[in-house]
Design an enzyme around this catalytic site. Structure first.
Site, PDB file in Angstrom:
ATOM      1  CB  CYS A  94      28.522  63.473  35.498  1.00  0.00           C
ATOM      2  SG  CYS A  94      29.551  62.808  36.827  1.00  0.00           S
TER       3      CYS A  94
ATOM      4  CG  ASP B  29      58.135  68.507  43.508  1.00  0.00           C
ATOM      5  OD1 ASP B  29      58.967  69.334  43.932  1.00  0.00           O
ATOM      6  OD2 ASP B  29      57.593  67.654  44.246  1.00  0.00           O
TER       7      ASP B  29
ATOM      8  CB  CYS C  14      29.538  66.154  38.244  1.00  0.00           C
ATOM      9  SG  CYS C  14      31.089  66.291  37.345  1.00  0.00           S
TER      10      CYS C  14
ATOM     11  CB  CYS D 143      32.737  65.830  34.146  1.00  0.00           C
ATOM     12  SG  CYS D 143      32.317  64.121  34.568  1.00  0.00           S
TER      13      CYS D 143
ATOM     14  CG  HIS E  55      33.530  62.272  38.212  1.00  0.00           C
ATOM     15  ND1 HIS E  55      32.528  63.214  38.237  1.00  0.00           N
ATOM     16  CD2 HIS E  55      33.787  61.949  39.504  1.00  0.00           C
ATOM     17  CE1 HIS E  55      32.178  63.445  39.500  1.00  0.00           C
ATOM     18  NE2 HIS E  55      32.922  62.681  40.282  1.00  0.00           N
TER      19      HIS E  55
ATOM     20  CG  ASP F 104      50.877  68.610  43.959  1.00  0.00           C
ATOM     21  OD1 ASP F 104      51.343  69.333  44.864  1.00  0.00           O
ATOM     22  OD2 ASP F 104      51.198  67.415  43.822  1.00  0.00           O
TER      23      ASP F 104
END
Ligand code: PRF
Ligand code: ZN
Length: 378
Positions: free
Chosen positions: A316, A93, A311, A313, A342, A272
């Protein structure tokens, strides 16, 4: 390397689009969620962690990296990809948003913005030319034009002046970008930013002028800065409809999971937001069944439920809510890291699922159910 930035559409479902853009650091399938790595890292996570979540592109901030360590340091390292050792794509940015949020300590003229560092109060100056030089030193695959982002509740006059200035600065950003040499031979795609607050006439005017400048992609700025959620959706949809179908569209700084799903439905491709990482550090967790606070005593003896049973991940698949609650309450750094991992995994994969649904044309029904599920309390 060079001249590789291009965008293809793979499917549509209503106004929602599934596509891909190609960079010198790999393809990025859209819609996409870009984790925020303001100072050269996604807070608490290693590049390996980030890539395990499925993320293909990270955002960096010109403002922060210019103040510390300085863009020459990053250039000396061979650019930000090498400096932070991230092999995927990067976007920076322009600092337009950061310097304008420092209202009390910045002075704006036609030439640019003079502002004080939030670190030590030292005075700095950003102009479109200066920002392009910094973004070229940093070397992200996508760089943003220097824009003016007023609050969306500012007066029509203030917003109109910001649109006109943003257009003049977009022209100057484009000229400076083309004048500067390539960053170590890599292509950098400069995106223009549409401003105009909640005023459709200004959005249409700004979009028309920017489209005539032929940027490879367009962002919608100046939203999620004080307007209502319905206005965010309506203006996103309206502005997206003014942009070329064959270029990616990026809604800057948005938002909650339900906001992102609605904006995908409105024709946006890129997002984002600091929420997944910032909320994680404040004990707030996003799940497919809604939000939860890991400090809650309801989790004290819950040894068998992960944060989100749906999930996949690392957090998890390895830890219980009871253990994560304990780590958080004990002030262990590991808690911040596991919750961030997560939350980023959740955002990246929610958007990836939206993409699959667009491709198989089941997006609209799925979005209606999912918006309700993710917006509630788990
Ligand atoms: N301009 C820039 N960055 C931004 C915004 C903007 O309008 C926003 C608005 N939500 C977030 N980040 N340059
Ligand atoms: Zn998880």
């Amino acid at each position: 390397m060079g001249n590789t930035f291009s965008f293809e559409l793979h499917g549509r479902s209503g106004d929602a689009r599934a596509g891909v853009f190609y960079t010198d650091h790999g393809p990025v399938e859209t819609p996409v969620f870009m984790p925020v790595g303001t100072q050269g890292c996604v807070k608490t996570l290693s590049p390996h962690d980030v890539s395990q979540t499925g993320a293909s592109i990270i955002l960096g901030n010109t403002y922060h990296l210019h103040l510390r360590p300085g863009s020459e340091v990053i250039r000396s390292a061979g650019g930000l990809h090498r400096f932070e050792n991230w092999g995927g794509a990067l976007l920076t940015d322009s600092g337009g948003f950061q310097v304008f949020s420092l209202k009390d300590i910045s002075r704006i003229t036609e030439e640019g913005v003079e502002f004080s560092s939030h670190l030590d109060g030292s005075r700095h100056f950003f102009s479109p030319e200066k920002v392009m030089e910094i973004e070229h030193n940093i070397g992200a695959d996508i760089i943003m034009a220097f824009d003016e982002c007023p609050s969306s509740t500012a007066s029509r006059e203030v917003i109109y002046a910001a649109v006109e200035r943003t257009l003049r600065w977009a022209e100057r950003s484009l000229e400076a970008h083309h004048r500067l040499p390539l960053h170590f031979g890599y292509e950098q795609a400069l995106f223009g930013i549409v401003q105009g607050g909640i005023h459709r006439d200004y959005r249409a005017y700004c979009a028309e002028k920017l489209v005539a400048m032929d940027f490879p992609g367009y962002a919608i700025g100046g939203l999620a800065v004080g307007e209502s959620t319905q206005q965010l959706y309506d203006i996103s949809r309206y502005t997206a409809s003014l942009l070329p179908v064959d270029k990616p569209r990026y809604l800057m700084g948005v938002g909650k999971p339900e906001n992102i799903l609605e904006a995908i439905g409105a024709g946006i491709d890129m997002f984002d937001c600091v929420m997944p990482t910032r909320n994680a550090r404040n004990s707030s967790v996003f799940t497919s069944q809604g939000r939860l606070n890991i400090k809650n005593s309801a989790h004290r003896l819950d040894f068998s439920t992960p944060l989100d049973p749906a999930c996949t991940c690392y957090t998890c698949t390895h830890f219980s809510r009871a253990y994560l609650r304990h780590l958080y309450k004990a002030g262990e750094i590991l808690a911040l890291r596991l919750l961030s991992l997560h939350n980023i995994h959740f955002y990246v994969n929610l958007v990836a699922e939206a993409r699959r649904r667009i491709v198989d044309n089941s997006f609209l029904e799925w979005k209606e159910e999912t918006v309700h599920a993710v917006a509630g309390k788990a």
